[in-house]
Scaffold this motif. Structure first.
Motif, PDB file in Angstrom:
ATOM      1  N   THR A   9       2.458 -19.486  -0.468  1.00  0.00           N
ATOM      2  CA  THR A   9       3.870 -19.200  -0.723  1.00  0.00           C
ATOM      3  C   THR A   9       4.118 -19.124  -2.224  1.00  0.00           C
ATOM      4  O   THR A   9       3.319 -19.611  -3.027  1.00  0.00           O
ATOM      5  N   LEU A  18      10.438 -18.321  -6.001  1.00  0.00           N
ATOM      6  CA  LEU A  18      11.007 -17.180  -6.702  1.00  0.00           C
ATOM      7  C   LEU A  18      12.344 -17.509  -7.357  1.00  0.00           C
ATOM      8  O   LEU A  18      13.109 -18.321  -6.853  1.00  0.00           O
ATOM      9  N   ALA A  27       8.963 -18.285  -0.383  1.00  0.00           N
ATOM     10  CA  ALA A  27       8.617 -17.223   0.546  1.00  0.00           C
ATOM     11  C   ALA A  27       7.109 -17.055   0.625  1.00  0.00           C
ATOM     12  O   ALA A  27       6.358 -17.556  -0.221  1.00  0.00           O
ATOM     13  N   LYS A  44       3.600 -15.309   0.188  1.00  0.00           N
ATOM     14  CA  LYS A  44       3.042 -14.496  -0.887  1.00  0.00           C
ATOM     15  C   LYS A  44       2.624 -13.147  -0.307  1.00  0.00           C
ATOM     16  O   LYS A  44       1.728 -13.052   0.537  1.00  0.00           O
ATOM     17  N   ARG A 103       4.996  -7.679  -2.467  1.00  0.00           N
ATOM     18  CA  ARG A 103       6.351  -7.607  -3.023  1.00  0.00           C
ATOM     19  C   ARG A 103       6.738  -8.906  -3.717  1.00  0.00           C
ATOM     20  O   ARG A 103       7.255  -8.898  -4.836  1.00  0.00           O
ATOM     21  N   THR A 104       6.514 -10.048  -3.060  1.00  0.00           N
ATOM     22  CA  THR A 104       6.937 -11.309  -3.669  1.00  0.00           C
ATOM     23  C   THR A 104       6.079 -11.669  -4.874  1.00  0.00           C
ATOM     24  O   THR A 104       6.567 -12.297  -5.812  1.00  0.00           O
ATOM     25  N   GLU A 151       7.676 -12.456  -8.414  1.00  0.00           N
ATOM     26  CA  GLU A 151       7.375 -13.690  -9.129  1.00  0.00           C
ATOM     27  C   GLU A 151       7.042 -13.417 -10.588  1.00  0.00           C
ATOM     28  O   GLU A 151       7.488 -14.141 -11.486  1.00  0.00           O
ATOM     29  N   GLU A 156      16.940  -7.957  -3.178  1.00  0.00           N
ATOM     30  CA  GLU A 156      15.614  -7.838  -2.564  1.00  0.00           C
ATOM     31  C   GLU A 156      15.681  -8.063  -1.050  1.00  0.00           C
ATOM     32  O   GLU A 156      14.682  -7.842  -0.352  1.00  0.00           O
ATOM     33  N   ASN A 171       6.590  -5.898   3.216  1.00  0.00           N
ATOM     34  CA  ASN A 171       6.993  -5.651   1.833  1.00  0.00           C
ATOM     35  C   ASN A 171       8.385  -5.031   1.731  1.00  0.00           C
ATOM     36  O   ASN A 171       8.802  -4.608   0.656  1.00  0.00           O
ATOM     37  N   ILE A 190      11.937 -10.107   1.432  1.00  0.00           N
ATOM     38  CA  ILE A 190      11.282 -11.381   1.142  1.00  0.00           C
ATOM     39  C   ILE A 190      11.130 -12.161   2.436  1.00  0.00           C
ATOM     40  O   ILE A 190      12.120 -12.480   3.103  1.00  0.00           O
TER      41      ILE A 190
END
Length: 312
Positions: free
Chosen positions: A221, A224, A235, A237, A240-241, A245, A255, A269, A272
């Motif tokens: 995770t 963010l 969230a 990993k 997108r995240t 980050e 998002e 993606n 989140i």
């Protein structure tokens, strides 16, 4: 049946509460938790109050057990929310993502039991002063919307228990009987499960999300938006995240604009995928009743073994 202040206040068999995840915590999930002996919760964070009303009506056909509603203040701006909840015959409410003074008084006047979600000691004191019946103490390892100055439950829970005397439900990292026993040792009288329920058989999210939880390691995770506008979030990993980050957007909630493409379309993606660190301990999709039964059985086993160890 476990008898303590939480089960007596809520009228449930087991002090296990299902987290109020947006779009997920609706009648199929909440009724399964209530029927299993815990406390099912209907969400409002989606903001879809007309749909929420229909979900509450469905609950009457799906369970005869108690259930509650969460009022996520950051997402529900309707000033009539208290009347809305009271008119549905709800007896238990958790409030979150805002000032406990906003709704606690009117909810209590309507005869409801109110627990407020807190991420730190100052928040606990504020909620107590507002008149809540209990607290959901949420550690930073949990999934979803978080306080930017996150504190792990192992530190936060005993700290708050030392300072207040109301019943506490522990949230963050709860997934099995051992974690429940640990929470009780630190002062909780109940637990709340979120990520474990997102990955349950009754959860409506796409199988891609469930599989991502099963595949996640303990480091799977990300935390963010610690320094940006809007809330922080924990969230899964994903591509997108990971990009968010390292390069935070100006407005993190943008998002989530395509959240339903993630939740029900399976595009990991598209938005989140909120999740707690405990995803690293989940390796099987199970029905909620089996989850609850296994948690309670293991809880009793651990408590008995610890008692025997103390007496040795």
């Amino acid at each position: 049946m476990i008898r303590n202040r939480v089960t007596e206040m809520l009228g449930i068999e087991y002090p296990i509460v299902q987290a109020p995840m947006g779009w997920i915590a609706r009648s199929p999930v909440a009724s399964a938790m209530s029927n299993a002996g815990g406390m099912g919760i209907i969400e409002t964070s989606s903001g879809e109050l007309d749909n929420i009303r229909e979900e509450i009506l469905k609950m009457r056909d799906l369970t005869e057990k108690p259930f509650g509603v969460n009022i996520a203040q950051a997402f529900v701006r309707d000033p009539g929310i208290v009347d809305f909840v009271a008119d549905q015959g709800i007896k238990f409410v958790t409030t979150s993502a805002g000032d406990p003074n906003r709704y606690c008084g009117p909810l209590k006047e309507a005869g409801l039991t109110v627990f407020h979600v807190v991420p730190n000691l100052a928040g606990a004191f504020k909620a107590i002063d507002a008149g809540v019946d209990g607290l959901v103490v949420e550690g930073g390892e949990g999934g979803g919307f978080k306080n930017k100055d996150d504190v792990a439950l192992m530190v936060l829970l005993p700290l708050i228990r030392e300072k207040v005397d109301v019943p506490i439900i522990a949230a963050g990292g709860m997934t099995c009987g051992r974690t429940m026993a640990a929470a009780f040792a630190l002062g909780a009288e109940g637990i709340q499960m979120g990520t474990r329920i997102v990955s349950s058989a009754e959860s409506p999210v796409h199988d891609n999300w469930k599989q991502a939880i099963l595949d996640a390691p303990e480091t799977g995770t990300v935390f963010l938006n610690r320094h940006g506008q809007g809330p922080a979030l924990r969230a899964l990993k994903t591509e997108r995240t990971a990009a968010i980050e390292s390069n935070p957007p100006e407005h993190i909630m943008m998002e989530m604009s395509n959240a339903l493409d993630l939740y029900f379309g399976g595009d990991m993606n598209a938005a989140i995928a909120l999740s707690g660190q405990v995803a690293g301990r989940i390796d099987e999709v199970k029905p909620i009743k089996r989850i609850v039964d296994e948690v309670i059985a293991e809880f009793h086993t651990v408590m008995h073994s610890m008692s025997a160890l103390a007496e040795a």
